[in-house]
Design a protein around this motif. Structure first.
Motif, PDB file in Angstrom:
ATOM      1  N   ARG A   1     -38.311 -34.561  51.144  1.00  0.00           N
ATOM      2  CA  ARG A   1     -38.936 -34.092  49.893  1.00  0.00           C
ATOM      3  C   ARG A   1     -39.375 -32.557  49.869  1.00  0.00           C
ATOM      4  O   ARG A   1     -38.929 -32.171  48.789  1.00  0.00           O
ATOM      5  N   ARG A   2     -39.703 -31.959  50.805  1.00  0.00           N
ATOM      6  CA  ARG A   2     -39.820 -30.557  50.980  1.00  0.00           C
ATOM      7  C   ARG A   2     -38.438 -29.751  50.539  1.00  0.00           C
ATOM      8  O   ARG A   2     -38.576 -28.922  49.611  1.00  0.00           O
ATOM      9  N   GLN A   3     -37.384 -30.151  51.221  1.00  0.00           N
ATOM     10  CA  GLN A   3     -36.203 -29.617  50.653  1.00  0.00           C
ATOM     11  C   GLN A   3     -35.662 -29.678  49.254  1.00  0.00           C
ATOM     12  O   GLN A   3     -35.571 -28.636  48.464  1.00  0.00           O
ATOM     13  N   ALA A   4     -36.240 -31.091  48.819  1.00  0.00           N
ATOM     14  CA  ALA A   4     -35.670 -31.246  47.490  1.00  0.00           C
ATOM     15  C   ALA A   4     -36.753 -30.388  46.427  1.00  0.00           C
ATOM     16  O   ALA A   4     -36.242 -29.541  45.589  1.00  0.00           O
ATOM     17  N   LEU A   5     -37.834 -30.199  46.840  1.00  0.00           N
ATOM     18  CA  LEU A   5     -38.805 -29.451  46.022  1.00  0.00           C
ATOM     19  C   LEU A   5     -38.478 -27.865  46.075  1.00  0.00           C
ATOM     20  O   LEU A   5     -38.520 -27.221  45.177  1.00  0.00           O
ATOM     21  N   LEU A   6     -37.921 -27.380  47.313  1.00  0.00           N
ATOM     22  CA  LEU A   6     -37.552 -26.060  47.654  1.00  0.00           C
ATOM     23  C   LEU A   6     -36.259 -25.744  46.586  1.00  0.00           C
ATOM     24  O   LEU A   6     -36.349 -24.731  46.161  1.00  0.00           O
ATOM     25  N   LYS A   7     -35.467 -26.698  46.569  1.00  0.00           N
ATOM     26  CA  LYS A   7     -34.145 -26.474  45.780  1.00  0.00           C
ATOM     27  C   LYS A   7     -34.727 -26.517  44.487  1.00  0.00           C
ATOM     28  O   LYS A   7     -34.120 -25.659  43.850  1.00  0.00           O
ATOM     29  N   VAL A   8     -35.763 -27.036  44.025  1.00  0.00           N
ATOM     30  CA  VAL A   8     -36.149 -27.088  42.431  1.00  0.00           C
ATOM     31  C   VAL A   8     -36.496 -25.802  42.033  1.00  0.00           C
ATOM     32  O   VAL A   8     -36.392 -25.390  41.110  1.00  0.00           O
ATOM     33  N   SER A   9     -37.400 -25.615  42.853  1.00  0.00           N
ATOM     34  CA  SER A   9     -38.107 -24.261  42.862  1.00  0.00           C
ATOM     35  C   SER A   9     -37.330 -23.034  43.200  1.00  0.00           C
ATOM     36  O   SER A   9     -37.232 -22.223  42.345  1.00  0.00           O
TER      37      SER A   9
END
Lengths: 501, 319
Positions: free
Chosen positions: A493-501
């Motif tokens: 999830r963290r990685q996904a969030l980082l990608k989004v931001s």
């Protein structure tokens, strides 16, 4: 370093006599041959050899029997990898990736990594046995049903990776395995479950019958139905014998990890070889870099190297409780114990003092046996691989015959044959509708053990559920389980969030 | 060089087949209803070796058929050997319990009791650092709170379980209240008592002798009538817990054999047990001689079945 001193002064002096070397060679050869035949496990072989060994001196006899035990573990992977017929529980996992490799023309490297991995694991484990036997034995005694249950929970969580791409189908398969595991007499209460008054079901269903039914028979049916006309003609799958540089590079870490997982399991009473092989498999799968992860299920060498090492390390591990405490932790070890008793020798706390030549001779012969098995098995790889040159209809016919013989050899019971084919049909249908079969096997192995330890823990502690949190070892194991379940999704999830931001 | 006399004997036999009057059985069958290596299998093979060494039988085939506490092998023996005077079935105290608990379709009335051969008495042990120094102290704790004292032993409904149940009953505690933890195979059980996972542990004396000698566990009592020869452990009986029971093993003949055939089989077994082969093995394995034949054995078997059935009912096992 007392251990090392005794090993060299007493041990090798005993083991390196012509006679004892000969016994070791006979044992290893016999063991390899037996390991190759499915259904005829090391336990039965050692039992049948007992009367024969009566006329030999105890040290020679035990060296030979240990050779059989070891050899069977080396040989057991051969049929598992080449023919998808795992003859004993410890080599079920090797069939998963190993057989895929064999089918892709990489049978040689698969067998080589299995043999070398077994050698590496066996030697390291023997070294640990030499140096730490008494300490380890006393430590593992502290592990009671509470800790064992926590360990089962951890195993369940760790092997969830084998559920496959569709979690729903994976869970269904797992539940079928758990249900099959319930069949038979429940140990704690002595009540029969799901036996329908039918006597052959009272002892439950042998894991080897299930594995051979699912893998060998199911696979044969599938191939006969769907792949037959696709690949006409004789096609040589033999390929190369040796591992190339990349395969060496990919194998050595799994060998060491497998050893580290397998050895402790062998030393635990009731540890066995099935669980460490599955744990090693899922560890390799989880630790693999993305491009290798793709290969899992299609023939990843890591999936053979790790479990094979784990299997052999566990086998050596079982000798620790056997020699130091007189506690057999596997069927074969139990029969080895009977062999000791035949000579009026009681393994246990006094053995190292009363019979040093025997113990150290035996341990020294394990080092020698490992080398012998490697020398014996590596050249055989070339020979075994020739098997794959057999035209496919004949090869699959032969597999069915081998699996049938193996299932019958277990208990000499016609019912097991019927079961083999029913399970085979089930395996065929599961394959056809893309249900993974591995969760079924995992459920069948871990389920009954988890239940047993849970009930035992509850009975001893009079139903107090908090014991699992009160015992430090079990608390740590449960926390690791929690981490395995929670951390990866969070990271994702963290990685996904980082990608989004 | 043991083979030489036999070789000569075989030659003589071949030369003068008519003059030999010694009744050597051509083919003898022994059913061991368990896997190779276990207790029953050892008995079957030792008996077979003794018959051959004595020249009583030319060939002895030991058949292994494991499962359901020996009742699966027993069923096969009953079906296949009907009327065969040269066949024996090995069975014992475990079978008595297994027939009860597994609602087996076969039972001892279908075979011919020949002889009880040997057995082993149970011993109760506690870990070396246990607070219980005597059986009385242990049983007092059971009286106070049965649940707090866990007894480890063999499979549920087996001899160890029955002895644990009887011990409780003798001190006025219901058998079903005993906190009994069954272990399959001796290994796990031994580890449990050494690691102090269970309060006490029950098993055949031979299995625990080494741990007792090495002072890894403390023996509190044996289930024999009198002290076992050369073993300084008080009996349960002399400590006020009146339980006498052994894990005995016996041989049975096939169904439908005549009384003469039964008598001949009994004689055959009696002679085999006297042989050096059997005696050496018995000594090495610390078997207690429990030879009993004829009506005595029949009576013993009936009594044993009654006690086992009653105790199992009290323990709420099977049924």
């Amino acid at each position: 370093m007392d251990g090392l001193h005794d090993l060299f002064t007493v041990g090798f002096a005993t083991a390196l006599t012509y006679q004892n070397l000969l016994w070791a060679l006979i044992g290893c050869t016999l063991g390899t041959a037996i390991g190759v035949l499915p259904g005829v496990g090391p336990a039965v072989t050692v039992a049948l050899l007992l009367p024969v060994t009566q006329s030999i001196d105890p040290t020679g006899a035990l060296i030979m029997l240990a050779g059989v035990y070891y050899g069977a573990m080396f040989g057991g992977s051969t049929t598992s990898i080449l023919l998808n017929t795992p003859g004993e529980a410890g080599s079920i996992v090797s069939a998963l990736e190993g057989n895929k490799m064999a089918k892709a023309g990489r049978g040689g490297p698969a067998l080589s990594t299995a043999a070398i991995g077994s050698f590496v694991a066996g030697t390291i484990a023997t070294l640990l046995l030499t140096l730490l036997a008494p300490i380890i034995a006393n430590l593992t005694l502290k592990l009671g049903p509470v800790e064992m249950f926590a360990l089962m929970v951890l195993t369940f969580a760790a092997v969830s990776a084998v559920l496959g791409n569709s979690p729903l189908k994976g869970v269904i398969s797992l539940l079928i395995g758990l249900a099959i595991g319930l069949i038979g007499i429940e140990q704690q209460s002595g009540q029969a479950r799901f036996t329908f008054g039918f006597a052959p079901l009272l002892d439950g269903i042998d894991i080897v019958v299930i594995a051979m039914g699912l893998f060998a028979i199911g696979e044969t049916l599938y191939t006969a139905t769907y792949e037959n006309h696709l690949k006409a003609g004789v096609e040589s799958l033999a390929g190369r014998f040796w591992m190339n540089k990349e395969e060496w590079k990919r194998s050595w870490k799994p060998w060491l990890r497998g050893t580290a997982i397998g050895f402790p399991f062998g030393t635990i009473p009731a540890g066995g070889t099935e669980m460490p092989t599955f744990l090693s498999y899922s560890a390799e799968r989880k630790l693999a870099p993305p491009e290798v992860k793709e290969e899992f299920g299609k023939g990843a060498i890591e999936g053979v190297a790790g479990p094979e090492a784990a299997n052999n390390a566990a086998v050596t591990g079982t000798l620790i409780p056997l020699l130091t405490l007189g506690i057999p932790t596997s069927a074969t070890a139990a029969i080895m114990l009977a062999a000791f008793q035949q000579y009026n020798i009681a393994p246990g706390p006094l053995l190292f003092d009363t019979n040093p030549e025997l113990v150290w001779g035996l341990i020294a012969s394990l080092y020698i046996g490992n080398v012998m098995l490697l020398v014996l098995n590596l050249p055989l790889v070339g020979l075994w691989v020739q098997l794959l040159k057999v035209p496919r209809p004949l090869l699959y016919g032969g597999i069915v015959v081998l699996a049938t013989m193996g299932a019958y050899a277990l208990r000499q019971n016609w019912f097991d044959l019927l079961l083999l084919y029913i399970v085979g049909l089930m395996g065929f249908l599961m394959r056809r509708y893309e249900f993974p079969v591995v969760p079924l096997v995992v459920g069948l192995i871990v389920g009954p053990m988890a239940e047993k330890f849970f009930r035992r823990a509850m009975s001893i502690n009079q139903g107090d559920l908090t014991v699992f949190l009160k015992h430090p070892v079990s608390l740590i194991l449960l926390l690791i389980t929690l981490a395995i379940l929670i951390v990866p999704p969070l990271l994702k999830r963290r990685q996904a969030l980082l990608k989004v931001s | 060089m043991r083979k030489l006399p036999r070789l000569i004997a075989t030659c003589l036999l071949a030369l003068a087949p008519i003059t030999i009057s010694y009744a050597e059985i051509e083919q003898f069958k022994i059913m061991a209803p368990a896997n190779p290596g276990g207790g029953w299998d050892t008995i079957a093979r030792t008996l077979g070796d003794a018959l051959k060494a004595n020249g009583q039988a030319k060939n002895v085939v030991v058949e292994n058929k494991a499962g359901a506490g020996g009742t699966i092998g027993m069923a096969q023996f009953i079906n296949n050997e009907k009327g065969n005077p040269n066949a024996l079935l090995v069975a014992g105290a475990i079978t008595v319990g297994a027939i009860e608990t597994s609602k087996s379709p076969v039972n001892f009335s279908m075979v011919a009791p020949i002889a009880r051969l040997m057995g082993e008495y149970d011993v109760v042990v506690v870990p070396e650092d246990s607070p219980y120094k005597t059986l009385t102290e242990l049983m007092d704790a059971v009286k106070k709170d049965p649940g707090s004292v866990s007894f480890g032993g063999g499979s549920a409904g087996g001899v160890d379980h029955i002895i644990a149940g009887l011990m409780a009953e003798k001190v006025g505690v219901e058998g079903s209240k005993v906190n009994y933890i069954p272990f399959a195979g001796g290994g796990e059980g031994k580890a449990a008592i050494l690691g102090g996972q269970v309060t006490a542990y029950l098993s055949g004396y031979g299995e625990l002798a080494d741990l007792i000698t090495a002072k890894k566990v403390r023996a509190l009592g044996v289930s024999s009538d009198k002290k076992i020869d050369g073993v300084d452990i008080p009996t349960m009986k002399e400590q006020g817990v009146d339980v006498v029971m052994a894990n005995w093993r016996a041989v049975f003949g096939a169904p439908d054999i005549t009384d003469e055939q039964k008598a001949a089989l009994t004689k055959l077994v009696e002679e085999a047990v006297k042989s050096k082969t059997w005696q050496d093995k018995a000594k090495a394995s610390q078997w207690t001689d429990m030879m009993m034949t004829g009506d005595d054995f029949k009576k013993f078997l009936e009594e044993e079945q009654k006690v086992t059935a009653e105790t199992l009912k009290k323990l709420k096992i099977g049924g």
